[in-house]
Motif scaffolding. Structure first.
Motif, short mmCIF file in Angstrom:
data_model
loop_
_atom_site.label_atom_id
_atom_site.label_comp_id
_atom_site.label_asym_id
_atom_site.label_seq_id
_atom_site.Cartn_x
_atom_site.Cartn_y
_atom_site.Cartn_z
N CYS A 130 0.92 -1.30 -0.09
CA CYS A 130 -0.15 -0.12 0.13
C CYS A 130 1.04 1.18 -0.07
O CYS A 130 0.55 2.28 -0.85
CB CYS A 130 -0.97 -0.16 1.24
N LEU A 131 1.82 1.31 0.70
CA LEU A 131 2.59 2.30 0.92
C LEU A 131 3.34 2.67 -0.58
O LEU A 131 3.55 3.81 -0.93
CB LEU A 131 3.79 2.33 1.95
N LYS A 132 4.02 1.68 -1.20
CA LYS A 132 4.62 1.89 -2.64
C LYS A 132 3.38 2.52 -3.37
O LYS A 132 3.67 3.24 -4.45
CB LYS A 132 5.02 0.59 -3.06
N LEU A 139 0.71 3.98 -3.02
CA LEU A 139 0.12 5.53 -2.66
C LEU A 139 1.18 6.46 -3.15
O LEU A 139 0.74 7.62 -3.33
CB LEU A 139 0.18 5.44 -0.98
N ARG A 140 2.33 5.96 -3.24
CA ARG A 140 3.29 6.96 -3.92
C ARG A 140 2.90 7.07 -5.43
O ARG A 140 3.38 8.13 -5.96
CB ARG A 140 4.85 6.59 -3.55
N LEU A 141 2.52 6.18 -5.98
CA LEU A 141 2.16 6.28 -7.34
C LEU A 141 0.60 6.92 -7.97
O LEU A 141 0.53 7.24 -8.96
CB LEU A 141 2.18 4.76 -8.07
N ARG A 180 -7.06 6.88 -3.85
CA ARG A 180 -5.86 7.12 -2.99
C ARG A 180 -6.30 7.35 -1.55
O ARG A 180 -5.77 6.69 -0.68
CB ARG A 180 -5.00 8.40 -3.30
N ALA A 201 -5.34 4.49 1.61
CA ALA A 201 -4.83 5.07 2.90
C ALA A 201 -5.62 4.44 4.12
O ALA A 201 -4.91 4.35 4.99
CB ALA A 201 -4.52 6.40 2.62
#
Length: 221
Positions: free
Chosen positions: A157-159, A161-163, A170, A174
């Motif tokens: 998820c963290l990866k 969310l950056r994209l 989004r 999150a």
């Protein structure tokens, strides 16, 4: 029944209502077989809450033994819909639901085996009812596999969310990551021998709300 037990039953009922709310979003997912998988997860969660409520009865040991296998159903009933929700939110062309389920198959096999075959027993609970306990080493395996899932899920998820661009997708991702992190922290309580259901009710409700929001978001044009 004392005030604490009444409050507990109210919270169980509220969690069951949120499980039904999430199921209303699952029914919009296609294809049909994937919708069936998600609705099956909703049934598992409702079975869990029925089991929690039934074990507030002093006669639970004799009357509700068949419900014990639902006690830990959230390890599939919440986590599998979370994985599918990520796929639905991101909609990457290289990923399909069938491929995703094949990747999850080893984890699903371990969790399903624990739910079906791990020895369970009743222990007295502080609200004057019963709790279902899974003894070591089965509890350690359950906690370890769930911890690995949560860590992998949060990393993914963290990866992503950056994209992902800013917007409902989004925010939904999150919210789902935060709810799963909370549920994972509650898993530490279980691994250390803490309460077997009350801490989970609040984090489970958070995950159910996040799932509803995620699937409602994917259904928007």
């Amino acid at each position: 029944m004392g005030p604490l037990a009444q409050l507990y039953l109210f919270l169980v009922g509220l969690a069951a209502g949120l499980a039904i709310l999430a199921a209303t979003a699952y029914r919009r997912i296609s294809p049909v077989w994937l919708r069936g998988v998600l609705l099956g997860c909703a049934v598992l969660m409702l079975g869990r809450y029925v089991a929690l409520a039934a074990h507030t009865s002093p006669e639970a040991a004799e009357r509700w033994a068949f419900l014990r296998r639902f006690w830990f159903a959230s390890v599939i009933g919440l986590t599998l819909p979370s994985v599918i929700a990520v796929d639905q939110l991101v909609k990457h062309p290289a990923m399909t639901p069938k491929r995703l389920l094949r990747w999850c198959a080893p984890w699903l096999a371990v969790q399903a085996a624990l739910l079906l075959f791990a020895p369970l027993r009743l222990v007295p609970d502080s609200i004057g009812a019963w709790a279902v306990r899974m003894d070591a080493p089965w509890r350690w395996v359950l906690s370890a596999t769930q911890a690995l899932f949560v860590l992998g899920f949060l990393f993914l998820c963290l990866k992503l969310l950056r994209l992902l661009p800013a917007g409902p997708g989004r925010r939904a991702l999150a919210a789902l990551a935060a709810a799963q992190a909370w549920l994972g922290l509650d898993g530490v309580v279980l691994a250390l021998g803490g309460s077997y259901f009350r801490p989970y009710l609040f984090s489970e409700m958070a995950v159910l709300l996040a799932l509803w929001y995620a699937y409602e978001t994917t259904a928007r044009p």
